[in-house]
Enzyme design. Structure first.
Site, PDB file in Angstrom:
ATOM      1  N   ARG A 175      14.932  48.757  -8.032  1.00  0.00           N
ATOM      2  CA  ARG A 175      13.833  49.615  -7.567  1.00  0.00           C
ATOM      3  C   ARG A 175      13.959  49.866  -6.070  1.00  0.00           C
ATOM      4  NH1 ARG A 175       8.426  46.871  -9.580  1.00  0.00           N
ATOM      5  NH2 ARG A 175       7.536  48.492  -8.237  1.00  0.00           N
ATOM      6  N   CYS A 234       5.697  45.626  -1.374  1.00  0.00           N
ATOM      7  CA  CYS A 234       6.172  45.527  -2.758  1.00  0.00           C
ATOM      8  C   CYS A 234       5.780  46.807  -3.478  1.00  0.00           C
ATOM      9  CB  CYS A 234       5.604  44.284  -3.449  1.00  0.00           C
ATOM     10  SG  CYS A 234       3.800  44.265  -3.572  1.00  0.00           S
TER      11      CYS A 234
END
Length: 283
Positions: A175, A234
């Site tokens: 990611r 995050c």
């Protein structure tokens, strides 16, 4: 000082009025799991369910953003959570959203916050008692006072990126690099320019953080100097708290959490995005 308590320690103190147990279980939107429903089915006796999606800033579309002091104090107090109690937080993953609850209560001025080592998984595996249904807790007072510098805004992170200051991203490497799409629709793929990557799972073993020497080695190997200011990020501000927990454990003093994280950054047309591994950016 350890941020953890053991299941045996907690089992010996279930009736201690100075201790409040908080189930902060939260699951990714695409997991098919519901923290509240699982809590109602069975939880540690006396635990209060703390829903990070509900105790949040509802003026934004961003998920589980930290509310202001007044709102947080009122909502936590209404749940029966006291800022003067010793709070023991846990989740049903082992160590996941409990870190977000630890961070939230800590930066909002709780006197003492501990995390249950191994969480609900370990508690259940040991055959310890559970109870079902809602926990009836009387409303109390939570005197919230947000710690200065604890939360980083979009502007703070943009300035840090441009200055090549330390930004540490807890998302999985695919990611971060942009090779895998984000689980939330409509977000760009990639990472904040100059940020470094440390997938949160690398810091955890058996439902707790790894040893202090291991944590420091892992963090420094990611290109981060714990003695300098750090912003953690995050997907939506949950696992960034695991980074903050690890950094606090090894004595880092200037750590801010980017509450909007990639849910905000990846949705903004004015936010620069890099792809590829962290070795192509950072310091």
């Amino acid at each position: 000082m350890s941020h953890f308590v053991t299941t045996s320690w907690l089992a010996d103190r279930l009736d201690d009025p100075a201790i409040q147990i908080i189930d902060a279980s939260w699951h990714m939107p695409n997991s098919g799991r519901d923290g509240r429903n699982e809590f109602l089915a069975g939880h540690i006796p006396g635990a209060i369910f703390f829903d990070i999606d509900q105790v949040a800033d509802t003026s934004t579309d961003l998920p589980h953003m930290l509310p202001d002091e007044t709102t947080f104090g009122a909502m936590a107090g209404a749940l029966g959570i006291s800022s003067d109690a010793t709070l023991v937080v846990y989740d049903e993953h082992g160590l996941f959203s409990a870190a977000r609850a630890w961070w939230t209560f800590t930066v909002m001025g709780a006197k003492a916050v501990k995390i249950l080592e191994g969480g609900g998984l370990k508690w259940r595996a040991e055959g310890r008692p559970l109870e079902a249904g809602e926990t009836k807790a009387l409303p109390t007072t939570f005197a919230a006072k947000l710690r200065p510098g604890a939360v980083a805004s979009f502007a703070d992170v943009l300035a840090a990126s441009q200055a090549r200051d330390q930004i540490l991203d807890a998302r999985p490497a695919p990611r971060f690099s942009g090779d895998t799409p984000e689980p939330r629709p409509g977000l760009a793929s990639g990472h904040i320019p100059t940020s470094r990557n440390l997938p949160f799972g690398e810091l955890i073993a058996n439902g707790r953080l790894k040893s202090d020497p291991e944590l420091e080695e892992i963090i420094r190997s990611a290109g981060i100097d714990p003695e300098q200011p750090i912003i953690t990020s995050c997907g939506s501000g949950v696992t960034a708290a695991i980074l903050a927990l690890a950094l606090d454990t090894i004595g880092a003093r200037e750590v801010a959490l980017y509450d909007g994280s990639w849910a905000e950054w990846g949705a903004r047309s004015d936010a620069p995005v890099e792809t590829g591994p962290a070795s192509s950016s950072g310091v």
